[in-house]
Design a protein around this motif. Sequence first.
Motif, mmCIF file in Angstrom:
data_model
loop_
_atom_site.group_PDB
_atom_site.id
_atom_site.type_symbol
_atom_site.label_atom_id
_atom_site.label_comp_id
_atom_site.label_asym_id
_atom_site.label_seq_id
_atom_site.Cartn_x
_atom_site.Cartn_y
_atom_site.Cartn_z
ATOM 1 N N ALA A 136 0.849 -1.195 0.000
ATOM 2 C CA ALA A 136 0.000 0.000 0.000
ATOM 3 C C ALA A 136 0.882 1.243 0.000
ATOM 4 C CB ALA A 136 -0.925 -0.018 1.209
ATOM 5 N N LEU A 137 1.636 1.435 -1.104
ATOM 6 C CA LEU A 137 2.511 2.596 -1.206
ATOM 7 C C LEU A 137 1.695 3.847 -1.499
ATOM 8 C CD1 LEU A 137 5.426 1.105 -3.344
ATOM 9 C CD2 LEU A 137 5.413 1.514 -0.883
ATOM 10 N N PRO A 138 2.170 5.016 -1.067
ATOM 11 C CA PRO A 138 1.498 6.259 -1.453
ATOM 12 C C PRO A 138 1.455 6.389 -2.970
ATOM 13 C CG PRO A 138 3.096 6.660 0.298
ATOM 14 C CD PRO A 138 3.296 5.237 -0.156
ATOM 15 N N PRO A 139 0.426 7.028 -3.517
ATOM 16 C CA PRO A 139 0.277 7.097 -4.978
ATOM 17 C C PRO A 139 1.507 7.637 -5.702
ATOM 18 C CG PRO A 139 -1.717 7.862 -3.899
ATOM 19 C CD PRO A 139 -0.723 7.644 -2.817
ATOM 20 N N ARG A 140 2.144 8.688 -5.150
ATOM 21 C CA ARG A 140 3.302 9.266 -5.820
ATOM 22 C C ARG A 140 4.469 8.290 -5.854
ATOM 23 N NH1 ARG A 140 5.678 14.175 -7.194
ATOM 24 N NH2 ARG A 140 7.916 14.292 -6.788
ATOM 25 N N VAL A 141 4.701 7.586 -4.747
ATOM 26 C CA VAL A 141 5.799 6.617 -4.703
ATOM 27 C C VAL A 141 5.520 5.448 -5.639
ATOM 28 C CG1 VAL A 141 7.115 5.065 -3.209
ATOM 29 C CG2 VAL A 141 6.356 7.282 -2.344
ATOM 30 N N GLN A 142 4.291 4.960 -5.641
ATOM 31 C CA GLN A 142 3.928 3.861 -6.533
ATOM 32 C C GLN A 142 4.099 4.271 -7.995
ATOM 33 O OE1 GLN A 142 3.141 0.828 -5.636
ATOM 34 N NE2 GLN A 142 2.530 -0.011 -7.623
ATOM 35 N N ALA A 143 3.659 5.480 -8.327
ATOM 36 C CA ALA A 143 3.808 5.963 -9.703
ATOM 37 C C ALA A 143 5.275 6.108 -10.076
ATOM 38 C CB ALA A 143 3.084 7.297 -9.863
ATOM 39 N N LEU A 144 6.093 6.571 -9.140
ATOM 40 C CA LEU A 144 7.518 6.757 -9.403
ATOM 41 C C LEU A 144 8.203 5.426 -9.680
ATOM 42 C CD1 LEU A 144 9.921 8.670 -9.523
ATOM 43 C CD2 LEU A 144 10.116 8.497 -7.040
ATOM 44 N N VAL A 145 7.914 4.426 -8.854
ATOM 45 C CA VAL A 145 8.542 3.108 -9.027
ATOM 46 C C VAL A 145 8.119 2.476 -10.345
ATOM 47 C CG1 VAL A 145 8.643 0.776 -8.092
ATOM 48 C CG2 VAL A 145 8.808 2.727 -6.551
ATOM 49 N N PRO A 320 21.294 10.934 -3.209
ATOM 50 C CA PRO A 320 21.646 12.298 -3.627
ATOM 51 C C PRO A 320 20.576 12.946 -4.507
ATOM 52 C CG PRO A 320 23.528 10.844 -3.861
ATOM 53 C CD PRO A 320 22.354 9.974 -3.569
ATOM 54 N N LEU A 321 19.941 12.163 -5.398
ATOM 55 C CA LEU A 321 18.882 12.714 -6.229
ATOM 56 C C LEU A 321 17.717 13.185 -5.369
ATOM 57 C CD1 LEU A 321 17.704 13.220 -9.079
ATOM 58 C CD2 LEU A 321 16.787 10.892 -9.017
ATOM 59 N N SER A 322 17.365 12.402 -4.355
ATOM 60 C CA SER A 322 16.298 12.796 -3.446
ATOM 61 C C SER A 322 16.665 14.075 -2.693
ATOM 62 C CB SER A 322 16.018 11.661 -2.454
ATOM 63 O OG SER A 322 15.024 12.018 -1.526
ATOM 64 N N ALA A 323 17.933 14.178 -2.258
ATOM 65 C CA ALA A 323 18.377 15.398 -1.561
ATOM 66 C C ALA A 323 18.312 16.610 -2.492
ATOM 67 C CB ALA A 323 19.794 15.199 -1.039
ATOM 68 N N LEU A 324 18.671 16.433 -3.752
ATOM 69 C CA LEU A 324 18.615 17.533 -4.712
ATOM 70 C C LEU A 324 17.182 18.003 -4.935
ATOM 71 C CD1 LEU A 324 19.994 19.358 -6.807
ATOM 72 C CD2 LEU A 324 19.766 17.488 -8.472
ATOM 73 N N VAL A 340 11.461 7.261 1.854
ATOM 74 C CA VAL A 340 11.104 7.085 0.442
ATOM 75 C C VAL A 340 12.312 6.651 -0.386
ATOM 76 C CG1 VAL A 340 10.266 8.237 -1.629
ATOM 77 C CG2 VAL A 340 9.122 8.626 0.560
ATOM 78 N N PRO A 341 13.493 7.289 -0.259
ATOM 79 C CA PRO A 341 14.650 6.805 -1.032
ATOM 80 C C PRO A 341 15.000 5.351 -0.751
ATOM 81 C CG PRO A 341 15.104 8.980 -0.134
ATOM 82 C CD PRO A 341 13.816 8.528 0.475
ATOM 83 N N SER A 403 9.800 1.492 7.011
ATOM 84 C CA SER A 403 9.882 2.903 6.614
ATOM 85 C C SER A 403 8.692 3.708 7.108
ATOM 86 C CB SER A 403 9.981 3.013 5.093
ATOM 87 O OG SER A 403 8.748 2.651 4.476
ATOM 88 N N GLY A 404 7.556 3.048 7.264
ATOM 89 C CA GLY A 404 6.368 3.738 7.746
ATOM 90 C C GLY A 404 5.638 4.559 6.704
#
Length: 528
Positions: A136-145, A320-324, A340-341, A403-404
């Motif tokens: 049950a990933l958040p929609p944005r994370v699921q879409a990203l993966v 690093p991409l997430s930090a940017l 998330v990363p 990760s929660g």
Amino acid sequence: MTGLTVVLLLVVLATAVATGARRWSLPAPSLLVIAGLVVGLMPWVPEVRLPPQVINVLVLPPLLYASAGEISLRDLRTVWRPVSGLVFGLVVASAVGVAYVAAALTPLTAATALILGSVLASTDPVAVTALGRRLALPPRVQALVQAESLFNDATSLVLYKVAVVTAVTGSAISVSGTALQFLVLAGGGVLVGAAVAAVVTLIRRRTDDPMLETVIALVTPYASYVVAEEAHTSGVTAVIVSGVVLGSTGHKLSNASIRLQVHAVYDTVAFLLESVVFALIGLELPSVVRHLARDEHGWPLWVPVIAFTLLAIRLLWIFPLSALIHHRHGMGDSPLSWRVPAVLSWAGTRGVMPLAAALSIPLVTDTGAPLPHRALILTLTTGTVALTLVFQGFTLAPVVRRSGIALEPEHTAREEARTRRHIAHAALEELKQIGDPDELAELGAAAQAALKQARRHLEARIHQVEDAHYSDPDARPADAYREIRRTLIAIEAAELQHLYEANKISNATRRRIQHELDLEEASLRPRD
């Protein structure tokens, strides 16, 4: 025992294992790989060799199409920036990193090591989608993966073709030629996929035959792939583009009964193909190991090193991409979350796509000599795919829980309940306008009774949203009531789409409630 008998028995075994995995909430791809590996190790099982065309042409298109259909254009627009960094930069970094490690540890030459790196550079959309359905990933994370796994294949495919040409002909790598080849493959695949989607849309708007619609849905991914490959572009990209476009607009092209039938048939086909193909990955490993030369028997040590290299490069790229991205969005004052990363990094499993690419490696060079270490490349690819599917597949759910970031079941239930109440209120408001006293006077008694029944139905749904199909199972609805309910369902579907386009609900909620509305509308058909 013949190879055909083994394949048929594997279909039965894979279906049973996948069914058990769903029942016990276990990662089906991981269990299927283990089952295939166990079968392949049995001494009485003959060697099963898969021609590249079996996976490339027969298996991949419908599975890619099904995976692409689960992503919406709205979600893609929200994640295109990070996806671009993963699709281009991470794929190249993974290919170069694996090639360097493989050339240092194994007998592979620089050219053949680059083939291995390019084959394993991209995550697999079929595996990622199959594993992601359980979480049950958040929609944005699921879409990203999912978006990353779908669109990074064009980059890895270009690298693969360049590496193969270099190994076969002995020529040097040209940066300008590589860039041009990428534009032809990826750009051409996008154009072909969009064109096929446009043609299919025109056809589907002019037919309401359930059988024809089902055939069109099954043929579309094959048409996209074959046309693109014949045009010397990326068939994978064409299938993905047509799947995304038609997946986002398909609910507007057919009625409820057709959608239900198409989904049922396609879900069955995808389930069978997924089950068999992951089992074949495990079955293939003992077979390819038998063809290794004496200096290639160190593969059991090399496979974990290569898998760790892929994971390490992914971690070193994503954090690093997430930090940017965190900094560019003006969130520098708030702490950067690792959650998330970490999930994105751990979700980068390999699967069917690398195996299909490895199987299509040429047998000989331009001089007619056998391509050196082809069996080793196939062994390392199959072993790495199997290891990532088993190790990361079984541990991905614990990582997500730790990760929660996973959505609680209550969160999804509340969103669906709010949505059902909202669309029911919209239909009830329309019903009140239909039932205006001035208009009721002009209606017959049967129509007035149907209006009252429809109002009671909606009010019951508002007060008890979990009874989505509230009705009297023994009552036979009158024609007037059926027409009113169809009108109200159309209003609810339109309001549901409006909520989705306004970014107030997730794509998963929209698809689930639309399916419920389709079931209700299909139940209103007159009985024979």
